[in-house]
Design an enzyme around this catalytic site. Structure first.
Site: not given
Ligand code: NAD
Ligand code: T1G
Length: 648
Positions: A405, A426, A438, A476
């Site tokens: 993000s 995204h 995105e 965002n």
């Molecule tokens: P989250 O913490 O819910 O999930 C992250 C996952 O990644 C976890 O399950 C963790 O175990 C796993 N992980 C961490 N290191 C790892 C590795 N080395 N290999 C494999 N798996 C690994 O986070 P999220 O909210 O799902 O966000 C994930 C990404 O998506 C971030 O970059 C975030 O910026 C982006 N994002 C989030 C949102 C939102 O609203 N949450 C929206 C758009 C984008």
């Protein structure tokens, strides 16, 4: 081929319309159909007529691109009546979509037959208008008032089997549509003809029933005018003669066609159709995507995996260890189980979705995937490690994407072999529901990679918008400006609840403070703290004060508002008033309309800056981001359309 051709099959004439891309009822086509009706009435060798269309669909409606021009005769209602009054019965042979004016023309025919895959509907209210060629007057005569209310005020098409069930069509036929329609016409000639639809009655309702219907339609319309006016047309059809009801419908249609809401909805309609196929990538080859992997099965990874499965792609889910993998797979299964609970998926379909997911903690299984989407923690080190491993095991031409993000994709891709196949994709949470995607290229992303991103969006049914690299990309970044402007109003003494009420009145499902309480104040707080830790100058926000006081939103039963446990209704919070009191100077008393006009202008101002910096390709892309990613009311057209066409 001309726009319309006539071919005689014995005593049955087949009229073929050919007006690509969707056989829309342009002025030229209306004239051609009128002339065909005249000619066939005069042809003594013709006893019945089959009307069908070349290309992928039956008539998909009036030509929306003509709406901004003065209507030219023959007007569509007159054409429908002309066909209904033809000396020989017409049979509409429907494939693809018979929508709006297309369905109205079909209702002018004496019979309607359709292939099973066809859909039929009156989507006019989604364009801010009402049917303008007897849709509100003939439909209740054909399918009854209850079905007509649903079809006309919601605008959702029905598939052919449902259309047969409610009496909208007379038969579902095999795929040899023209032959089937000719055979249907022959049989019909041997029977007494049914009454023309205009000659049939409409049931009556009591005042209380109409009041209830109006309340239900208004509630669902959430500020849109057309559905309520469409119901008024249906009531007129029920309570008046055909001619008076037709006049009432036409007057309503012409009035709404020139309305602000119709202009906004039309702009969105065309922007949505153009977005998935940008002209700049028209001739660029794309990579076929037949298999995918998702790294990280958390909130986003699970949603992305689910959306890939919904599109029929096999998915490998990679997690960091067995425990996290089990959680990730359970997250994905939870999404499909939710679909079953809501009646969106059968048990079998959910099981099939899940069967297409393979979990692993090893990257060894990624040697042949076409696409990998990373969705791990928002930490640059973790992401770079993931891509370093992907660079070693994936094919050189596999598309590798990050779902970040806020991190700069250029920092993530450093050191990756063949960076031309890397891109930002995204998704928005929940990724299997939100349509916005995105697409964020780096300077090294190949055009083929970007074009493949758009092709993937089409494959997933997403609404793609290309974004340049800046903090927050498009959505965002505007959200940050919107929230800062809302907090500035609170600092000037505007009540938190007034800000939210103003944005709900404007058409948002909820205001900026309610939304933060729902999503959690800590997500943005952590993002600001991360930037501060990286040395950026990020001024303290009111939200920071609340998070530091342990108020993260509904998850902590208090954020901008207080919440009674088990009840999501926001309650103004004395604790928040006390916490923020030292930061409030003034007692500004803006009206709700002044508040919303100010905040939407702030969104548009940020959109102008985004355009000026080349982060967005066009203003309508910014509107699509806001509508499909942030709940901007569609009938307002988006902040850029609103500022250009509506703001006083
Ligand atoms: P989250 O913490 O819910 O999930 C992250 C996952 O990644 C976890 O399950 C963790 O175990 C796993 N992980 C961490 N290191 C790892 C590795 N080395 N290999 C494999 N798996 C690994 O986070 P999220 O909210 O799902 O966000 C994930 C990404 O998506 C971030 O970059 C975030 O910026 C982006 N994002 C989030 C949102 C939102 O609203 N949450 C929206 C758009 C984008
Ligand atoms: N008029 C003009 N152009 C249209 C059009 C229309 N009605 N519908 C689609 N197009 C264009 C679209 O812009 C795109 O153009 C191309 O066709 C392919 O569209 C009197 C007044 C039919 C289900 O609301 O729902 O009738 O980008 O990419 O995915 O009461 O188009 O190629 O140049 O969407 O296969 C009511 C709207 C009108 C139908 C096909 N009808 N269209 O989907 O193709 S109001 C509608 C659709 C009316 C009467 C009232 C879909 C589709 P380009 P596409 P698709």
């Amino acid at each position: 081929m001309s726009i319309l051709a006539i071919e005689n099959h014995g005593n049955i004439a087949v009229v073929t319309v050919d007006n690509p891309p969707v056989n829309a009822l342009s002025h030229a086509l209306r004239e051609a159909l009128w002339n065909a009706a005249e000619r066939l009435d005069a042809d003594s060798g013709v006893e019945a007529v089959v009307l069908h269309c070349a290309g992928r669909t039956f008539i998909a409606g009036a030509d929306v691109s003509e709406f901004s021009k003065p209507p030219m005769p023959p007007h569509l209602p007159d054409l429908v009546t002309r066909i209904e009054q033809a000396k020989k019965p017409w049979v509409a042979a429907i494939h693809g979509s018979a929508l709006g004016g297309g369905l109205e023309v079909a209702m002018g025919c004496r019979f309607r037959v359709a292939v099973k895959s066809a859909s039929l509907g009156l989507p006019e209210v989604t364009l801010g208008i009402v049917p303008g060629a007897s849709g509100t007057v003939r439909t209740p005569r054909l399918v009854g008032l209850a079905n007509a209310v649903e079809m006309v005020t919601i605008g959702k098409p029905v598939k052919a089997p449902k259309a047969l069930e409610i009496g909208l069509i007379d038969a579902v036929v095999g795929d040899d549509l023209v032959a089937e329609a000719i055979s249907f016409a022959q049989k019909a000639l041997g029977q007494p003809l049914p009454l023309p639809i205009s000659g049939r009655p409409v049931e009556k309702l009591g005042e209380a029933e109409w009041q209830k219907l109006e309340a239900d339609v208004k509630k669902r319309a959430k500020g849109e005018v057309a559905p309520v006016r469409a119901l008024a047309c249906l009531r007129k059809a029920s309570e008046s003669d055909f001619v008076s009801a037709m006049a009432f419908e036409r007057e309503t249609f012409l009035e709404l066609r020139g309305s602000e809401q119709a202009a906004a909805l039309r702009a969105v309609f065309f922007a949505e159709r153009a977005a998935p196929r940008p002209a700049r990538y028209k001739d660029v080859e794309t990579r076929a995507i037949h298999s995918a992997a998702v790294i990280g099965g958390g909130t986003m990874g699970a949603g992305i995996a689910a959306t890939l499965r919904d599109a029929g792609l096999p998915v490998i889910l990679i997690e960091r260890d067995e425990e996290a993998l089990a959680r990730g797979l359970a997250n994905i299964k939870g999404i499909f189980d939710g679909g079953v609970k809501r009646g969106k998926l059968t048990e079998e379909a959910a099981a099939d979705r899940m069967a297409g997911v393979t979990g692993s903690t090893s990257y060894d299984s990624l040697g042949d995937v076409d696409l990998v989407i990373e969705a791990v923690f928002e930490e640059i080190g973790v992401k770079r490690d993931v891509f370093a491993r992907l660079g070693k095991v994936c094919r050189e031409d596999a598309i590798l994407a990050t779902n970040t993000s806020y991190l700069d994709p250029r920092l993530i891709v450093e050191g990756l072999p063949n960076p031309s196949r890397f891109i930002g994709l995204h998704f928005f949470s929940p990724a299997n529901i939100m349509r916005l995607l995105e697409i964020v290229p780096t300077p090294e992303s190949a055009k083929e990679t970007i074009a493949t991103g758009f092709a993937l969006a089409r494959q997933l049914g997403k609404m793609p918008v290309e974004a340049g690299i800046c903090e927050g990309f498009i959505g965002n970044r505007i959200l940050k400006r919107y929230r800062a402007a809302a907090e500035a109003l609170v600092r000037q003494g505007v009540a938190i609840a007034d800000v939210d009420a103003a944005m709900r009145r404007f058409g948002f499902a909820m205001g900026p403070f309610e939304a933060q309480d729902l999503g959690g104040l800590d997500i943005a707080f952590l993002q600001r703290e991360g930037a501060r830790a990286a040395g950026q100058d990020v001024p303290e926000t009111l939200g920071d004060i609340l998070v530091r006081a342990g108020r993260k939103g509904q998850k902590t039963s208090g954020g901008w508002y207080d919440y009674v446990p088990g009840n999501r209704t926001p309650q103004p919070s004395p604790a928040v008033a006390e916490l923020l009191a030292p930061h409030i100077q003034g007692s500004s008393s803006m009206t709700l309309d002044e508040i919303s006009e100010h905040l939407v202008s702030e969104m548009a101002a940020e959109g102008e800056a985004i355009l000026a910096e080349g982060i967005a390709q066009q203003a309508s892309d910014i509107d699509l981001v806001e509508i499909h990613g942030y709940g901007f009311p569609r009938w307002r057209g988006g902040p850029m359309h609103w500022k250009a066409h509506v703001k006083k």
